[in-house]
Design an enzyme around this catalytic site. Structure first.
Site, PDB file in Angstrom:
ATOM      1  N   VAL A 102      31.716-103.365  10.339  1.00  0.00           N
ATOM      2  CA  VAL A 102      32.451-103.896   9.186  1.00  0.00           C
ATOM      3  C   VAL A 102      31.865-103.357   7.885  1.00  0.00           C
ATOM      4  CG1 VAL A 102      33.132-106.004  10.399  1.00  0.00           C
ATOM      5  CG2 VAL A 102      30.979-105.984   9.111  1.00  0.00           C
ATOM      6  N   HIS A 118      36.917-104.961  13.816  1.00  0.00           N
ATOM      7  CA  HIS A 118      36.337-106.250  13.432  1.00  0.00           C
ATOM      8  C   HIS A 118      36.438-106.537  11.939  1.00  0.00           C
ATOM      9  CE1 HIS A 118      33.791-106.227  17.402  1.00  0.00           C
ATOM     10  NE2 HIS A 118      35.057-106.540  17.590  1.00  0.00           N
ATOM     11  N   CYS A 133      49.554-122.470  -4.146  1.00  0.00           N
ATOM     12  CA  CYS A 133      48.533-122.540  -5.206  1.00  0.00           C
ATOM     13  C   CYS A 133      47.363-121.568  -4.989  1.00  0.00           C
ATOM     14  CB  CYS A 133      47.985-123.964  -5.292  1.00  0.00           C
ATOM     15  SG  CYS A 133      47.351-124.594  -3.718  1.00  0.00           S
ATOM     16  N   CYS A 147      39.865-122.723  -3.817  1.00  0.00           N
ATOM     17  CA  CYS A 147      41.045-122.991  -4.638  1.00  0.00           C
ATOM     18  C   CYS A 147      40.855-124.374  -5.253  1.00  0.00           C
ATOM     19  CB  CYS A 147      42.305-122.955  -3.770  1.00  0.00           C
ATOM     20  SG  CYS A 147      43.801-123.462  -4.655  1.00  0.00           S
ATOM     21  N   CYS A 150      43.783-127.050  -4.000  1.00  0.00           N
ATOM     22  CA  CYS A 150      43.880-127.633  -2.647  1.00  0.00           C
ATOM     23  C   CYS A 150      42.552-127.580  -1.886  1.00  0.00           C
ATOM     24  CB  CYS A 150      44.974-126.943  -1.841  1.00  0.00           C
ATOM     25  SG  CYS A 150      44.545-125.261  -1.373  1.00  0.00           S
ATOM     26  N   PRO A 214      19.994 -94.890  22.223  1.00  0.00           N
ATOM     27  CA  PRO A 214      18.582 -94.711  22.578  1.00  0.00           C
ATOM     28  C   PRO A 214      18.112 -95.674  23.671  1.00  0.00           C
ATOM     29  CG  PRO A 214      18.774 -95.793  20.433  1.00  0.00           C
ATOM     30  CD  PRO A 214      20.160 -95.421  20.856  1.00  0.00           C
TER      31      PRO A 214
HETATM   32  P1  OAD Z   1      24.512-104.501  18.788  1.00  0.00           P
HETATM   33  O1  OAD Z   1      23.567-104.911  17.720  1.00  0.00           O
HETATM   34  O2  OAD Z   1      24.824-105.449  19.877  1.00  0.00           O
HETATM   35  O3  OAD Z   1      23.972-103.190  19.492  1.00  0.00           O
HETATM   36  C1  OAD Z   1      23.492-102.101  18.746  1.00  0.00           C
HETATM   37  C2  OAD Z   1      23.280-100.933  19.678  1.00  0.00           C
HETATM   38  O4  OAD Z   1      22.888 -99.817  18.892  1.00  0.00           O
HETATM   39  C3  OAD Z   1      22.209-101.156  20.732  1.00  0.00           C
HETATM   40  O5  OAD Z   1      22.720-100.780  22.010  1.00  0.00           O
HETATM   41  C4  OAD Z   1      21.086-100.213  20.302  1.00  0.00           C
HETATM   42  O6  OAD Z   1      20.360 -99.677  21.403  1.00  0.00           O
HETATM   43  C5  OAD Z   1      21.872 -99.124  19.597  1.00  0.00           C
HETATM   44  N1  OAD Z   1      21.121 -98.355  18.602  1.00  0.00           N
HETATM   45  C6  OAD Z   1      20.059 -98.750  17.850  1.00  0.00           C
HETATM   46  N2  OAD Z   1      19.661 -97.760  17.049  1.00  0.00           N
HETATM   47  C7  OAD Z   1      20.477 -96.694  17.284  1.00  0.00           C
HETATM   48  C8  OAD Z   1      20.574 -95.368  16.776  1.00  0.00           C
HETATM   49  N3  OAD Z   1      19.750 -94.916  15.837  1.00  0.00           N
HETATM   50  N4  OAD Z   1      21.545 -94.559  17.267  1.00  0.00           N
HETATM   51  C9  OAD Z   1      22.399 -95.002  18.228  1.00  0.00           C
HETATM   52  N5  OAD Z   1      22.364 -96.241  18.732  1.00  0.00           N
HETATM   53  C10 OAD Z   1      21.416 -97.085  18.280  1.00  0.00           C
HETATM   54  O7  OAD Z   1      25.814-104.013  18.027  1.00  0.00           O
HETATM   55  P2  OAD Z   1      27.298-103.764  18.583  1.00  0.00           P
HETATM   56  O8  OAD Z   1      27.292-103.306  19.986  1.00  0.00           O
HETATM   57  O9  OAD Z   1      27.966-102.914  17.571  1.00  0.00           O
HETATM   58  O10 OAD Z   1      31.170-108.336  16.443  1.00  0.00           O
HETATM   59  O11 OAD Z   1      27.906-105.199  18.502  1.00  0.00           O
HETATM   60  C11 OAD Z   1      29.257-105.355  18.769  1.00  0.00           C
HETATM   61  C12 OAD Z   1      29.799-106.519  18.046  1.00  0.00           C
HETATM   62  O12 OAD Z   1      29.016-107.666  18.334  1.00  0.00           O
HETATM   63  C13 OAD Z   1      29.740-106.434  16.535  1.00  0.00           C
HETATM   64  O13 OAD Z   1      30.806-105.711  15.975  1.00  0.00           O
HETATM   65  C14 OAD Z   1      29.835-107.866  16.149  1.00  0.00           C
HETATM   66  C15 OAD Z   1      28.813-108.409  17.131  1.00  0.00           C
HETATM   67  O14 OAD Z   1      28.872-109.675  17.448  1.00  0.00           O
HETATM   68  C16 OAD Z   1      31.737-109.272  15.672  1.00  0.00           C
HETATM   69  O15 OAD Z   1      31.207-109.684  14.660  1.00  0.00           O
HETATM   70  C17 OAD Z   1      33.071-109.725  16.149  1.00  0.00           C
END
Ligand code: OAD
Length: 241
Positions: A102, A118, A133, A147, A150, A214
């Site tokens: 995001v 997201h 309103c 607001c 409301c 990684p």
């Molecule tokens: P996570 O924080 O769960 O995972 C981050 C991933 O990035 C892990 O697998 C790390 O190993 C990897 N990582 C760390 N450093 C890195 C690097 N330099 N290069 C490549 N990879 C690296 O984040 P997401 O999987 O994005 O959703 O999480 C998914 C969703 O869960 C988010 O969008 C959010 C969260 O809850 C909502 O808010 C709906």
């Protein structure tokens, strides 16, 4: 393995990319699982990213989003964002970028048409269906703004746990996944659905799948190749074709 994956990039007319928080890690944005640092460490991510959590503690949750917005104002896109934007520019029409992030860093790096599953942390909208309103520009300053007629509260324009993804955006992502010959899954733990399901859909539809991370992810078993390393160093090499 990098060379093999690079040859797949060369051969694939259509490529879908799913990114997660890891792609922004080297910009200094904590990944989702690591985001709870300092004062925020006492709260679980789920408490801060649900409608229920916001209704229970609107001020606390709003401040957490403000803290993350402020942090984003001080960071820059990194080499991974840049590599994706460069590829799109040099190979128009071949790459569809789908992100769970995001933070807007793909767009700031120059990627266009990013499918943000997201939402966008910099946007605001009303918590409850707006009445006549409710005008965002007139929201009374507060934490969160509201607001004054409301009482409707302003909330960040992100998708919280338990909420549906934006319909058209997810449909476009699914189409890209079904049409691609190669899917790159970059910097995501692969734990949050339906976004994570896109990688398995790509494989079922006949695409090659490459995971770049990684650390082990929950999508490694869906991949034809797993590249272990940081997105900022591996992605420019992978996409330099
Ligand atoms: P996570 O924080 O769960 O995972 C981050 C991933 O990035 C892990 O697998 C790390 O190993 C990897 N990582 C760390 N450093 C890195 C690097 N330099 N290069 C490549 N990879 C690296 O984040 P997401 O999987 O994005 O959703 O999480 C998914 C969703 O869960 C988010 O969008 C959010 C969260 O809850 C909502 O808010 C709906």
């Amino acid at each position: 393995m990098l060379d093999i994956a690079r040859s797949w990039v060369q051969q694939s007319q259509r490529i879908a990319v799913l990114t997660g928080a890891g792609v922004s890690a080297e910009s200094g944005v904590p990944t989702f699982r690591d985001a709870q640092t300092g004062y925020w460490a006492q709260f679980r991510a789920e408490e801060m990213a649900t409608e229920e959590g916001f209704r229970n503690h609107p001020e606390r949750v709003w401040k957490w989003y403000q803290y993350r917005r402020d942090l984003l104002a001080s960071v820059q896109p990194n080499a991974a964002h840049g590599a994706l934007a460069d590829f799109e520019q040099h190979h128009p029409g071949r790459l569809t970028l789908i992100t769970q992030n995001v933070d807007g860093l793909h767009q700031r790096a120059g990627s266009s048409g990013v499918l943000c599953l997201h939402g966008d942390i910099l946007e605001n909208r009303w918590l409850d269906t707006p009445r006549a309103c409710c005008h965002i520009a007139d929201a009374v300053k507060g934490e969160p703004p509201y607001c004054d007629r409301c009482g409707n509260l302003v909330r960040p324009g992100v998708v919280w746990f338990g909420e549906a993804l934006p319909h058209d955006t997810f449909a476009a992502a699914q189409l890209a996944v079904h049409q691609c010959a190669l899917m790159l899954v970059i910097g995501t733990a692969g734990a949050v659905y339906p976004a994570a399901g896109l990688a398995r859909q790509a494989r079922s539809a006949g695409a090659r799948v490459v995971v770049l991370n990684p650390a082990p992810s929950e999508l490694d078993d869906a991949a034809h190749a797993v590249l272990r390393g940081a997105a900022g160093s591996l992605l420019p090499q992978l996409l330099a074709v």
